[in-house]
Scaffold this active site. Structure first.
Site, PDB file in Angstrom:
ATOM      1  N   ASP A 130      -7.930  -5.404   0.030  1.00 14.11           N
ATOM      2  CA  ASP A 130      -8.376  -6.241  -1.099  1.00 14.11           C
ATOM      3  C   ASP A 130      -8.002  -7.709  -0.957  1.00 14.11           C
ATOM      4  O   ASP A 130      -8.439  -8.531  -1.751  1.00 14.11           O
ATOM      5  CB  ASP A 130      -7.767  -5.695  -2.400  1.00 14.11           C
ATOM      6  CG  ASP A 130      -8.295  -4.311  -2.700  1.00 14.11           C
ATOM      7  OD1 ASP A 130      -7.492  -3.375  -2.812  1.00 14.11           O
ATOM      8  OD2 ASP A 130      -9.533  -4.169  -2.743  1.00 14.11           O
ATOM      9  N   HIS A 168       0.861  -1.187   0.000  1.00 14.45           N
ATOM     10  CA  HIS A 168       0.000   0.000   0.000  1.00 14.45           C
ATOM     11  C   HIS A 168       0.894   1.232   0.000  1.00 14.45           C
ATOM     12  O   HIS A 168       1.945   1.251   0.624  1.00 14.45           O
ATOM     13  CB  HIS A 168      -0.891   0.026   1.252  1.00 14.45           C
ATOM     14  CG  HIS A 168      -2.073   0.921   1.132  1.00 14.45           C
ATOM     15  ND1 HIS A 168      -1.994   2.262   1.360  1.00 14.45           N
ATOM     16  CD2 HIS A 168      -3.360   0.664   0.773  1.00 14.45           C
ATOM     17  CE1 HIS A 168      -3.183   2.813   1.166  1.00 14.45           C
ATOM     18  NE2 HIS A 168      -4.031   1.864   0.813  1.00 14.45           N
TER      19      HIS A 168
HETATM   20  C1  SDX Z   1      -6.281   0.086  -2.811  1.00 12.60           C
HETATM   21  O1  SDX Z   1      -4.503   4.617  -2.011  1.00 12.60           O
HETATM   22  C2  SDX Z   1      -5.423   3.984  -1.389  1.00 12.60           C
HETATM   23  O2  SDX Z   1      -5.774   4.319  -0.295  1.00 12.60           O
HETATM   24  C3  SDX Z   1      -6.016   2.784  -2.124  1.00 12.60           C
HETATM   25  C4  SDX Z   1      -7.000   1.946  -1.337  1.00 12.60           C
HETATM   26  C5  SDX Z   1      -8.275   2.711  -1.069  1.00 12.60           C
HETATM   27  O3  SDX Z   1      -9.002   2.315  -0.153  1.00 12.60           O
HETATM   28  O4  SDX Z   1      -8.587   3.632  -1.863  1.00 12.60           O
HETATM   29  O5  SDX Z   1      -6.447   1.541  -0.110  1.00 12.60           O
HETATM   30  C6  SDX Z   1      -7.416   0.712  -2.120  1.00 12.60           C
HETATM   31  O6  SDX Z   1      -6.061   0.401  -3.949  1.00 12.60           O
HETATM   32  C7  SDX Z   1      -5.380  -0.874  -2.060  1.00 12.60           C
HETATM   33  C8  SDX Z   1      -4.134  -1.329  -2.897  1.00 12.60           C
HETATM   34  C9  SDX Z   1      -4.596  -2.418  -3.846  1.00 12.60           C
HETATM   35  N1  SDX Z   1      -3.552  -2.748  -4.836  1.00 12.60           N
HETATM   36  C10 SDX Z   1      -2.927  -3.935  -4.772  1.00 12.60           C
HETATM   37  O7  SDX Z   1      -3.099  -4.764  -3.888  1.00 12.60           O
HETATM   38  C11 SDX Z   1      -2.008  -4.193  -5.968  1.00 12.60           C
HETATM   39  C12 SDX Z   1      -0.668  -4.746  -5.463  1.00 12.60           C
HETATM   40  N2  SDX Z   1      -0.003  -3.690  -4.743  1.00 12.60           N
HETATM   41  C13 SDX Z   1       0.927  -2.870  -5.460  1.00 12.60           C
HETATM   42  O8  SDX Z   1       0.756  -2.717  -6.804  1.00 12.60           O
HETATM   43  C14 SDX Z   1       1.445  -1.672  -4.672  1.00 12.60           C
HETATM   44  O9  SDX Z   1       1.732  -2.108  -3.415  1.00 12.60           O
HETATM   45  C15 SDX Z   1       0.577  -0.441  -4.594  1.00 12.60           C
HETATM   46  C16 SDX Z   1       0.140   0.034  -5.943  1.00 12.60           C
HETATM   47  C17 SDX Z   1      -0.636  -0.699  -3.772  1.00 12.60           C
HETATM   48  C18 SDX Z   1       1.394   0.664  -3.927  1.00 12.60           C
HETATM   49  O10 SDX Z   1       2.426   0.965  -4.790  1.00 12.60           O
HETATM   50  P1  SDX Z   1       3.541   2.083  -4.401  1.00 12.60           P
HETATM   51  O11 SDX Z   1       3.206   2.772  -3.146  1.00 12.60           O
HETATM   52  O12 SDX Z   1       3.757   2.912  -5.605  1.00 12.60           O
HETATM   53  O13 SDX Z   1       4.773   1.217  -4.050  1.00 12.60           O
HETATM   54  P2  SDX Z   1       5.827   0.801  -5.091  1.00 12.60           P
HETATM   55  O14 SDX Z   1       5.123   0.284  -6.299  1.00 12.60           O
HETATM   56  O15 SDX Z   1       6.807   1.909  -5.234  1.00 12.60           O
HETATM   57  O16 SDX Z   1       6.498  -0.444  -4.364  1.00 12.60           O
HETATM   58  C19 SDX Z   1       7.520  -0.225  -3.428  1.00 12.60           C
HETATM   59  C20 SDX Z   1       8.360  -1.487  -3.526  1.00 12.60           C
HETATM   60  C21 SDX Z   1       8.736  -1.805  -4.973  1.00 12.60           C
HETATM   61  O17 SDX Z   1       9.994  -2.484  -4.939  1.00 12.60           O
HETATM   62  P3  SDX Z   1      11.332  -1.584  -5.334  1.00 12.60           P
HETATM   63  O18 SDX Z   1      11.076  -1.020  -6.710  1.00 12.60           O
HETATM   64  O19 SDX Z   1      11.426  -0.523  -4.258  1.00 12.60           O
HETATM   65  O20 SDX Z   1      12.442  -2.593  -5.287  1.00 12.60           O
HETATM   66  O21 SDX Z   1       7.596  -2.613  -3.074  1.00 12.60           O
HETATM   67  C22 SDX Z   1       7.417  -3.545  -4.134  1.00 12.60           C
HETATM   68  C23 SDX Z   1       7.701  -2.795  -5.426  1.00 12.60           C
HETATM   69  O22 SDX Z   1       8.195  -3.694  -6.412  1.00 12.60           O
HETATM   70  N3  SDX Z   1       6.007  -3.946  -4.083  1.00 12.60           N
HETATM   71  C24 SDX Z   1       5.580  -5.197  -4.237  1.00 12.60           C
HETATM   72  C25 SDX Z   1       4.186  -5.121  -4.065  1.00 12.60           C
HETATM   73  N4  SDX Z   1       3.814  -3.854  -3.820  1.00 12.60           N
HETATM   74  C26 SDX Z   1       4.955  -3.126  -3.842  1.00 12.60           C
HETATM   75  N5  SDX Z   1       6.239  -6.335  -4.499  1.00 12.60           N
HETATM   76  C27 SDX Z   1       5.459  -7.444  -4.596  1.00 12.60           C
HETATM   77  N6  SDX Z   1       4.111  -7.483  -4.444  1.00 12.60           N
HETATM   78  C28 SDX Z   1       3.449  -6.326  -4.178  1.00 12.60           C
HETATM   79  N7  SDX Z   1       2.103  -6.330  -4.020  1.00 12.60           N
END
Ligand code: SDX
Length: 430
Positions: free
Chosen positions: A364, A306
């Site tokens: 989720d 998140h």
């Molecule tokens: C919702 O914003 C809100 O409040 C949203 C929400 C709401 O109520 O409105 O809470 C609802 O959208 C919840 C989130 C649902 N999405 C997912 O579950 C999809 C999977 N999660 C990711 O795509 C990700 O965690 C996000 C999109 C939720 C957050 O992305 P960020 O904050 O941009 O983080 P990032 O992509 O920069 O990741 C940071 C690191 C990265 O590694 P590095 O590049 O630093 O090496 O963490 C890793 C990412 O690769 N990472 C994951 C991961 N999420 C982040 N690695 C594996 N699996 C994951 N799910």
């Protein structure tokens, strides 16, 4: 608000920028005048360090896994209240008295029908159209029917539009579902509460009475509350930006629905369940954990991570509890998907990669299993999120419109394209 200043120095440029603090949470440096004073923009494409507005509606403490709506914790609102009470709180800022709640429920209940001509919209879609595509279209189309609540300058019309959105989203969502499965639409019923009415519109058929299961209705209502609002997330920010141009509220909510559809946002509940089904059995979990860590593999564990929560999403805990309640009520003792989910969570929470990156289950992760058990197909999961989030979108939209300092949102950019150059006639282009 304690007002001090932040001094900014860059080469010969200097600026003194106001610092502002809120009730709780990080202070802000007000950069409104930065460009005027220094000719510099700030640069923050994902808005990780940017407060886009001032708001009184929702507060998230991501490090401690806290979510407050108008100061009340999501745990208490979800356990002790109900969705329409949460809607009242988000819209008006205070929990309703018994009389206020009765009046609010009465008004919402009597706005649940949609214009009869809206039925014709659905027949233009293929039956296998994704229900979110139908929602984007039909929600936007509401602005073609309710011209008496699109004058955003009129407080009364803003409130009527808010009630209409909250009341009609379940009806449109149920119609999208019925159309998707080829069953006749079921009209709303004023003798049922919000969640009961939604389940009835989705699962009743003309051939026999549909019996509401109170445990499942309570779970549905709680799921709506858990998804009601969440600060300045992507879809809420979309609604605010659309609304800042003066667009009518129905069109703004349609923009929010479109943004929510993405798998990184509201589409994650559908993606998380599809991921659990792809994993299939617990012995395949290490393979997917390895893929999630592989920088060359775009795969991510859906329902994990998140932007704000660097601790357990408080909603995920309540969703997990609700999931067990629903499965127990339905006598689904050993749902293989739940077993995979719980084992995946256990492994991920002990894995150094996930610990280092502070990746926890989000709202989720368990919602998909719960919604599937309630009888919804995965294609409807994000639609249910949109139904629940409508009150958050509309409350944030109202707050933005009623802010006397409100201006159209118009970000700038860091331009890295071609410098100015002369036009070359096609015959000279080689
Ligand atoms: C919702 O914003 C809100 O409040 C949203 C929400 C709401 O109520 O409105 O809470 C609802 O959208 C919840 C989130 C649902 N999405 C997912 O579950 C999809 C999977 N999660 C990711 O795509 C990700 O965690 C996000 C999109 C939720 C957050 O992305 P960020 O904050 O941009 O983080 P990032 O992509 O920069 O990741 C940071 C690191 C990265 O590694 P590095 O590049 O630093 O090496 O963490 C890793 C990412 O690769 N990472 C994951 C991961 N999420 C982040 N690695 C594996 N699996 C994951 N799910």
């Amino acid at each position: 608000m304690t007002d001090q200043s932040a001094k900014f120095t860059m080469d010969s440029e200097q600026a003194e920028l106001p610092r502002r603090s809120g009730t709780i949470g990080p202070e802000v440096v007000d950069v409104t005048q930065l460009y005027k004073d220094t000719g510099l923009f700030t640069f923050d494409p994902g808005f990780s360090s940017t407060a886009s507005c001032e708001s009184k509606i929702t507060y998230i403490d991501g490090d401690n896994g806290i979510l407050l709506h108008r100061g009340y914790s999501i745990d208490e609102l979800a356990e002790k209240g109900d969705y329409l009470e949460a809607c009242y709180l988000l819209l008006y800022g205070e929990l309703p008295t018994a009389r206020e709640k009765e009046d609010f429920v009465y008004r919402v209940t009597r706005h649940t029908m949609v214009h009869e001509q809206m039925n014709r919209f659905f027949t233009g879609f293929r039956r296998d159209a994704h229900p979110m595509a139908v929602m984007v279209a039909c929600v936007g189309a509401l602005s073609a029917f309710y011209h008496d609540s699109t004058d955003i300058a009129d407080p009364h019309q803003r409130m009527v539009a808010s009630l209409r959105m909250i009341a009609k989203m379940p009806t449109i969502a149920a119609m999208a579902y019925k159309y998707h499965i080829g069953q006749p639409f079921v009209y709303p019923r004023n003798d049922l509460d919000y969640a009961e009415n939604f389940l009835h519109m989705c699962f009743a058929v003309p051939c026999e009475p549909y019996e509401i299961n109170p445990v499942l209705a309570r779970a549905m209502d709680r799921i709506f509350t858990l998804h009601a609002d969440h600060e300045q997330n992507a879809s809420t920010s979309t609604v605010r930006l659309a609304g800042s141009s003066g667009a009518n509220p129905f069109a703004c909510i349609a923009a929010g629905v479109a943004c929510l559809w993405g798998p990184a946002h509201g589409g994650a509940n559908e993606a998380a369940l599809n991921m659990l089904m792809e994993i299939g059995t617990a012995d395949r979990i290490p393979e997917f954990i390895a893929r999630a860590k592989d920088k060359n593999d775009p795969f991510r564990l859906m329902g994990f991570g998140h932007r704000v929560y660097k601790n357990y999403d408080p909603r995920a805990k309540i969703m997990q509890k609700t999931c067990h309640e629903v499965l127990d009520e339905l006598g689904v003792r050993d749902d293989p998907l739940l077993e995979v989910a719980m084992e995946l969570e256990r492994i991920a929470l002990t894995d150094q990669y996930f610990i280092d990156k502070k990746l926890y289950p989000n709202v989720d992760f368990y919602s998909g299993i719960t919604l599937k058990a309630l009888g919804f197909p995965t294609a409807m999961f994000t639609v249910l999120f949109a139904v629940a989030r409508t009150v958050g979108w509309i409350a944030q939209w109202k707050e933005m419109i009623e802010d006397p300092k409100q201006r159209i949102g118009r970000p700038r950019q860091l331009y890295t394209g071609a410098p100015q150059r002369d036009y070359m006639p096609v015959q000279d282009r080689g």
